[in-house]
Design a protein around this motif. Structure first.
Motif, PDB file in Angstrom:
ATOM      1  N   LEU A   1      32.385  37.516  44.502  1.00 37.24           N
ATOM      2  CA  LEU A   1      33.332  37.989  43.499  1.00 37.24           C
ATOM      3  C   LEU A   1      34.667  37.257  43.641  1.00 37.24           C
ATOM      4  O   LEU A   1      35.283  36.864  42.638  1.00 37.24           O
ATOM      5  CB  LEU A   1      33.528  39.502  43.621  1.00 37.24           C
ATOM      6  N   TRP A   2      35.099  37.044  44.871  1.00 33.77           N
ATOM      7  CA  TRP A   2      36.343  36.312  45.122  1.00 33.77           C
ATOM      8  C   TRP A   2      36.227  34.873  44.612  1.00 33.77           C
ATOM      9  O   TRP A   2      37.152  34.351  43.991  1.00 33.77           O
ATOM     10  CB  TRP A   2      36.668  36.343  46.610  1.00 33.77           C
TER      11      TRP A   2
ATOM     12  N   THR B   1      36.424  34.865  40.860  1.00 33.22           N
ATOM     13  CA  THR B   1      37.802  35.139  40.452  1.00 33.22           C
ATOM     14  C   THR B   1      38.669  33.894  40.625  1.00 33.22           C
ATOM     15  O   THR B   1      39.489  33.573  39.756  1.00 33.22           O
ATOM     16  CB  THR B   1      38.373  36.322  41.254  1.00 33.22           C
ATOM     17  N   LYS B   2      38.505  33.189  41.732  1.00 33.72           N
ATOM     18  CA  LYS B   2      39.261  31.953  41.961  1.00 33.72           C
ATOM     19  C   LYS B   2      38.882  30.894  40.926  1.00 33.72           C
ATOM     20  O   LYS B   2      39.746  30.169  40.436  1.00 33.72           O
ATOM     21  CB  LYS B   2      39.008  31.409  43.374  1.00 33.72           C
TER      22      LYS B   2
ATOM     23  N   LEU C   1      37.838  31.451  37.876  1.00 42.73           N
ATOM     24  CA  LEU C   1      38.439  31.870  36.615  1.00 42.73           C
ATOM     25  C   LEU C   1      39.930  31.552  36.599  1.00 42.73           C
ATOM     26  O   LEU C   1      40.458  31.043  35.602  1.00 42.73           O
ATOM     27  CB  LEU C   1      38.209  33.369  36.405  1.00 42.73           C
ATOM     28  N   ASP C   2      40.602  31.812  37.710  1.00 44.88           N
ATOM     29  CA  ASP C   2      42.030  31.499  37.810  1.00 44.88           C
ATOM     30  C   ASP C   2      42.259  29.990  37.689  1.00 44.88           C
ATOM     31  O   ASP C   2      43.178  29.548  37.003  1.00 44.88           O
ATOM     32  CB  ASP C   2      42.593  32.030  39.129  1.00 44.88           C
TER      33      ASP C   2
ATOM     34  N   LEU D   1      33.787  35.907  33.217  1.00 46.63           N
ATOM     35  CA  LEU D   1      34.119  37.332  33.127  1.00 46.63           C
ATOM     36  C   LEU D   1      32.862  38.192  33.167  1.00 46.63           C
ATOM     37  O   LEU D   1      32.850  39.266  33.793  1.00 46.63           O
ATOM     38  CB  LEU D   1      34.912  37.614  31.843  1.00 46.63           C
TER      39      LEU D   1
ATOM     40  N   ARG E   1      31.681  38.298  36.708  1.00 48.65           N
ATOM     41  CA  ARG E   1      32.543  39.207  37.483  1.00 48.65           C
ATOM     42  C   ARG E   1      32.169  40.659  37.245  1.00 48.65           C
ATOM     43  O   ARG E   1      32.143  41.457  38.178  1.00 48.65           O
ATOM     44  CB  ARG E   1      34.017  38.995  37.109  1.00 48.65           C
TER      45      ARG E   1
ATOM     46  N   MET F   1      42.302  39.465  45.337  1.00 52.86           N
ATOM     47  CA  MET F   1      41.739  39.510  43.994  1.00 52.86           C
ATOM     48  C   MET F   1      42.578  40.379  43.056  1.00 52.86           C
ATOM     49  O   MET F   1      42.707  40.065  41.869  1.00 52.86           O
ATOM     50  CB  MET F   1      40.297  40.027  44.028  1.00 52.86           C
TER      51      MET F   1
ATOM     52  N   ASN G   1      44.058  39.064  39.672  1.00 48.74           N
ATOM     53  CA  ASN G   1      43.738  39.723  38.406  1.00 48.74           C
ATOM     54  C   ASN G   1      44.974  39.875  37.534  1.00 48.74           C
ATOM     55  O   ASN G   1      44.892  39.768  36.308  1.00 48.74           O
ATOM     56  CB  ASN G   1      43.089  41.082  38.648  1.00 48.74           C
TER      57      ASN G   1
ATOM     58  N   ILE H   1      45.645  36.467  36.089  1.00 54.61           N
ATOM     59  CA  ILE H   1      44.592  36.157  35.122  1.00 54.61           C
ATOM     60  C   ILE H   1      44.841  36.910  33.822  1.00 54.61           C
ATOM     61  O   ILE H   1      44.703  36.345  32.729  1.00 54.61           O
ATOM     62  CB  ILE H   1      43.198  36.485  35.701  1.00 54.61           C
TER      63      ILE H   1
END
Length: 117
Positions: free
Chosen positions: A7-8, A11-12, A14-15, A38, A41, A63, A67, A70
């Motif tokens: 998940l991390w 998220t990274k 996506l960022d 997304l 995630r 995260m 978030n 993001i």
């Protein structure tokens, strides 16, 4: 692989994708990639289950901070798209007025009403 770590990573990713400026030409591909990340995630968040180790808690706090950034970047992208749509509507209306200038010429201004009868 651990769900929190995966998940991390998502998220990274996506960022990192949102860090780059989004060009108008490649916007659809970028939006498709954002939607895919997304969705991944969401799947991973559904799989989360406590208890968490100290490392997982640290990644979770990171995260949460990511978030927030993001969400801001997604809001900026949304505003950029809305501005482009507004400009497109204005261009379309200007083009319609140019091709047919008398389309909306049914106003009551300038009419004469004879009261003598």
């Amino acid at each position: 692989m651990n769900v929190v770590v995966e998940l991390w990573k998502v998220t990274k990713a996506l960022d990192g994708l949102l860090e780059k400026p989004v060009a108008k030409a490649g916007r659809e591909e970028t939006i498709a990639a954002i939607e895919q990340l997304l969705q991944r995630r969401d799947e991973l968040i559904a799989q989360l289950a406590p208890p968490y180790s100290e490392e997982e808690e640290r990644l979770g706090r990171e995260m949460v901070a990511l978030n927030q950034t993001i969400a801001q970047k997604l809001q900026q992208l949304k505003q950029q798209i809305q501005q482009d749509l507004k400009a497109l509507k204005q261009k379309k209306k200007a083009n319609e007025n140019y091709t047919n200038p008398y389309q909306e010429a049914f106003s009551m201004d300038g009419m004469f009403y004879d009261k003598k009868r």
